[in-house]
Design a protein around this motif. Structure first.
Motif, mmCIF file in Angstrom:
data_model
loop_
_atom_site.group_PDB
_atom_site.id
_atom_site.type_symbol
_atom_site.label_atom_id
_atom_site.label_comp_id
_atom_site.label_asym_id
_atom_site.label_seq_id
_atom_site.Cartn_x
_atom_site.Cartn_y
_atom_site.Cartn_z
ATOM 1 N N MET A 27 -11.902 10.217 4.199
ATOM 2 C CA MET A 27 -10.685 10.224 3.386
ATOM 3 C C MET A 27 -10.677 9.076 2.391
ATOM 4 N N SER A 28 -11.137 7.898 2.828
ATOM 5 C CA SER A 28 -11.171 6.759 1.906
ATOM 6 C C SER A 28 -12.232 6.949 0.831
ATOM 7 N N ASP A 29 -13.325 7.663 1.152
ATOM 8 C CA ASP A 29 -14.331 7.979 0.145
ATOM 9 C C ASP A 29 -13.774 8.918 -0.922
ATOM 10 N N ALA A 30 -12.836 9.792 -0.511
ATOM 11 C CA ALA A 30 -12.296 10.788 -1.428
ATOM 12 C C ALA A 30 -11.075 10.283 -2.193
ATOM 13 N N TRP A 31 -10.197 9.517 -1.535
ATOM 14 C CA TRP A 31 -8.901 9.174 -2.126
ATOM 15 C C TRP A 31 -8.747 7.694 -2.463
ATOM 16 N N GLY A 32 -9.723 6.880 -2.070
ATOM 17 C CA GLY A 32 -9.647 5.460 -2.364
ATOM 18 C C GLY A 32 -9.249 4.644 -1.157
ATOM 19 N N ARG A 33 -9.777 3.418 -1.073
ATOM 20 C CA ARG A 33 -9.530 2.561 0.089
ATOM 21 C C ARG A 33 -8.062 2.132 0.167
ATOM 22 N N ARG A 34 -7.544 1.644 -0.950
ATOM 23 C CA ARG A 34 -6.187 1.100 -0.946
ATOM 24 C C ARG A 34 -5.163 2.170 -0.592
ATOM 25 N N THR A 35 -5.325 3.363 -1.149
ATOM 26 C CA THR A 35 -4.387 4.447 -0.879
ATOM 27 C C THR A 35 -4.350 4.807 0.599
ATOM 28 N N VAL A 36 -5.527 4.924 1.214
ATOM 29 C CA VAL A 36 -5.602 5.314 2.629
ATOM 30 C C VAL A 36 -5.030 4.213 3.521
ATOM 31 N N ILE A 37 -5.317 2.951 3.199
ATOM 32 C CA ILE A 37 -4.778 1.849 4.000
ATOM 33 C C ILE A 37 -3.256 1.816 3.924
ATOM 34 N N LEU A 38 -2.704 1.925 2.718
ATOM 35 C CA LEU A 38 -1.247 1.903 2.572
ATOM 36 C C LEU A 38 -0.603 3.099 3.274
ATOM 37 N N GLY A 39 -1.215 4.277 3.132
ATOM 38 C CA GLY A 39 -0.686 5.450 3.825
ATOM 39 C C GLY A 39 -0.726 5.276 5.331
ATOM 40 N N GLY A 40 -1.824 4.716 5.837
ATOM 41 C CA GLY A 40 -1.917 4.485 7.276
ATOM 42 C C GLY A 40 -0.893 3.501 7.778
ATOM 43 N N LEU A 41 -0.633 2.447 7.013
ATOM 44 C CA LEU A 41 0.368 1.455 7.413
ATOM 45 C C LEU A 41 1.765 2.066 7.450
ATOM 46 N N VAL A 42 2.081 2.944 6.515
ATOM 47 C CA VAL A 42 3.389 3.601 6.522
ATOM 48 C C VAL A 42 3.535 4.480 7.761
ATOM 49 N N VAL A 43 2.475 5.220 8.111
ATOM 50 C CA VAL A 43 2.523 6.058 9.314
ATOM 51 C C VAL A 43 2.657 5.185 10.555
ATOM 52 N N PHE A 44 1.919 4.073 10.597
ATOM 53 C CA PHE A 44 2.007 3.173 11.745
ATOM 54 C C PHE A 44 3.412 2.586 11.855
ATOM 55 N N LEU A 45 4.015 2.241 10.741
ATOM 56 C CA LEU A 45 5.378 1.712 10.753
ATOM 57 C C LEU A 45 6.355 2.741 11.312
ATOM 58 N N ALA A 46 6.216 3.999 10.893
ATOM 59 C CA ALA A 46 7.095 5.050 11.406
ATOM 60 C C ALA A 46 6.916 5.219 12.915
ATOM 61 N N GLY A 47 5.657 5.219 13.382
ATOM 62 C CA GLY A 47 5.415 5.342 14.816
ATOM 63 C C GLY A 47 5.960 4.170 15.608
ATOM 64 N N THR A 48 5.863 2.965 15.047
ATOM 65 C CA THR A 48 6.332 1.774 15.743
ATOM 66 C C THR A 48 7.854 1.761 15.861
ATOM 67 N N ILE A 49 8.541 2.112 14.779
ATOM 68 C CA ILE A 49 10.007 2.199 14.837
ATOM 69 C C ILE A 49 10.425 3.286 15.822
#
Length: 432
Positions: free
Chosen positions: A70-92
């Motif tokens: 996914m990071s090869d296709a969509w970019g490193r920064r985009t995938v990291i930020l998207g993952g952090l948002v999902v992790f934040l939702a799961g943590t809350i």
């Protein structure tokens, strides 16, 4: 590389990537001191509580197959930020979970996104640096990252015991085990802000490749059908399991077998993680100087010696107590990380054209077994120090059998670890 992408200061980048990588192991270990309180809150038994680890690891393993692509296709920064948002939702969601079932669902959401920082972070290092520069940066990240599993239970215990001060009458959903997840949510928010501010996109658009699951799985099928890969995956999985059986069953060991309290998890984690870090340090020093067979042989001598000591102590020290019960765990961890970097290099070099894919498949297999170990096998063997010692020793022995199998099917084993191995050696093996 056609051009070097803009990067922040090396120390800042090392700290940021290490913080991203820390989410995964920290989220596993920090929850252990909260087990007794969560059990009381939801009326859950020890086996059910273990599922908070296994569902997390299953989700972690499943997404590890796709994150790199996914990071090869969509970019490193985009995938990291998207993952952090999902992790934040799961943590809350974990902090506000009204039932055990809801907690497990949100734990799986955490697990699905927690590994993104580690996997994509390594790709960022390779995007930006090569040779000694990459080696030095990976060593800095590894040093910071290695502290996470040791600090997690200490921080977790403090947060669980927090009474809400200086708040006058804090609501129940804010203190106790809830405070652990709220603290993780705040940490994740800080990481999102820091990534937005300083993390550049390091994977140029012209170098991106389409995300095609059919091609991906075709490559994976070729990888798993290779006998040398299968042997190496067996070795890495069971070596890790010999150590991880103690980490996955930390609550049963610390609270039950050793009869310590929730503030005393460092009795296990500090020696164990110190062993891993020492093993990684030794491997980094020996990489390129010692033949692979010699290095792996030394690692197995340490692991099997630790296993023998573990069995002797389990028989002789009754009831189990510190530091004797945890000493062999730390020694075995040294051997695990003496062996892991060289074997990881052999996995990557087995498929030069699909190194990322080979690494993902190997990580998937290891994490899947770790999840089964935490959720199924662990509760069956975590009733005594002796049963844990026997299980750990058996795993190390299976790993040695896998290594002997690899030596039979491999046509050639490199005598030396080359320059790229030092990067892998610096990364070592984490507790999870």
């Amino acid at each position: 590389m056609s051009s070097s992408p803009p990067v922040p200061h090396r120390a800042l980048l090392a700290g940021l990537l290490a913080a991203l990588a820390m989410l995964g192991p920290f989220c596993i270990d920090a929850i252990f001191p909260a087990f007794p309180e969560i059990e009381r809150r939801f009326g859950a038994g020890p086996v059910v509580m273990q599922q908070t680890i296994s569902v997390y690891l299953f989700a972690y393993a499943a997404l590890s197959l796709f994150v790199g692509a996914m990071s090869d296709a969509w970019g490193r920064r985009t995938v990291i930020l998207g993952g952090l948002v999902v992790f934040l939702a799961g943590t809350i969601g974990c902090a506000l979970a009204p039932s055990m079932h809801a907690l497990l669902v949100f734990r799986s959401l955490q697990g699905a996104s927690a590994g993104i920082g580690m996997i994509v972070g390594r790709a960022i290092v390779r995007d930006c640096f090569a040779g000694p520069s990459a080696q030095k940066l990976m060593a800095q990240i590894s040093l910071i990252f290695g502290l996470a599993p040791a600090l997690a239970p200490v921080v977790g215990a403090w947060l669980v015991a927090w009474d809400g001060s200086p708040l006058a009458t804090p609501p129940d959903w804010l203190v106790g085990w809830h405070a652990l997840f709220w603290a993780l949510a705040l940490f994740t928010l800080a990481l999102i802000g820091l990534c937005l501010a300083v993390l550049p996109e390091t994977h140029a658009r012209e170098r991106r490749v389409a995300f095609l699951p059919r091609t991906l799985f075709s490559n994976y099928r070729g990888i798993v059908s290779d006998r040398q890969f299968a042997a190496l995956a067996l070795v890495l999985t069971f070596n890790s399991a010999g150590f991880f059986v103690y980490i996955a069953n930390a609550p049963a060991l610390v609270l039950g077998i050793l009869r310590l309290d929730q503030n005393q998890f460092p009795w296990l984690f500090v020696p164990a993680i110190s062993g891993l870090m020492l093993g990684a340090l030794l491997t980094g020093r020996l990489a390129g100087r010692v033949p692979v067979r010699t290095l792996v042989g030394a690692g197995y001598a340490v692991m099997l010696g630790a296993s023998l000591l573990n069995l002797v102590i389990a028989f002789a020290v009754q009831p189990a107590r510190v530091p004797w019960t945890v000493l062999p765990v730390a020694i075995g961890a040294i051997g695990v990380n003496l062996v892991a970097p060289a074997l990881n290099l052999l996995v990557l070099d087995r498929f030069p054209q699909y190194r990322g894919g080979a690494s993902s498949v190997q990580a998937f297999l290891m994490l899947t077994f770790s999840a089964l170990l935490a959720g199924v096998l662990g509760p069956l063997v975590a009733h005594s120090a002796l049963s844990l010692a026997i299980t750990s020793s058996a795993f190390y022995l299976i790993g040695l059998i896998g290594w002997r199998w690899y030596r039979r099917v491999a046509k050639r084993i490199p005598e030396k670890i080359d320059g790229d191995a030092a990067v892998i050696a610096a990364a070592g093996t984490s507790a999870d």
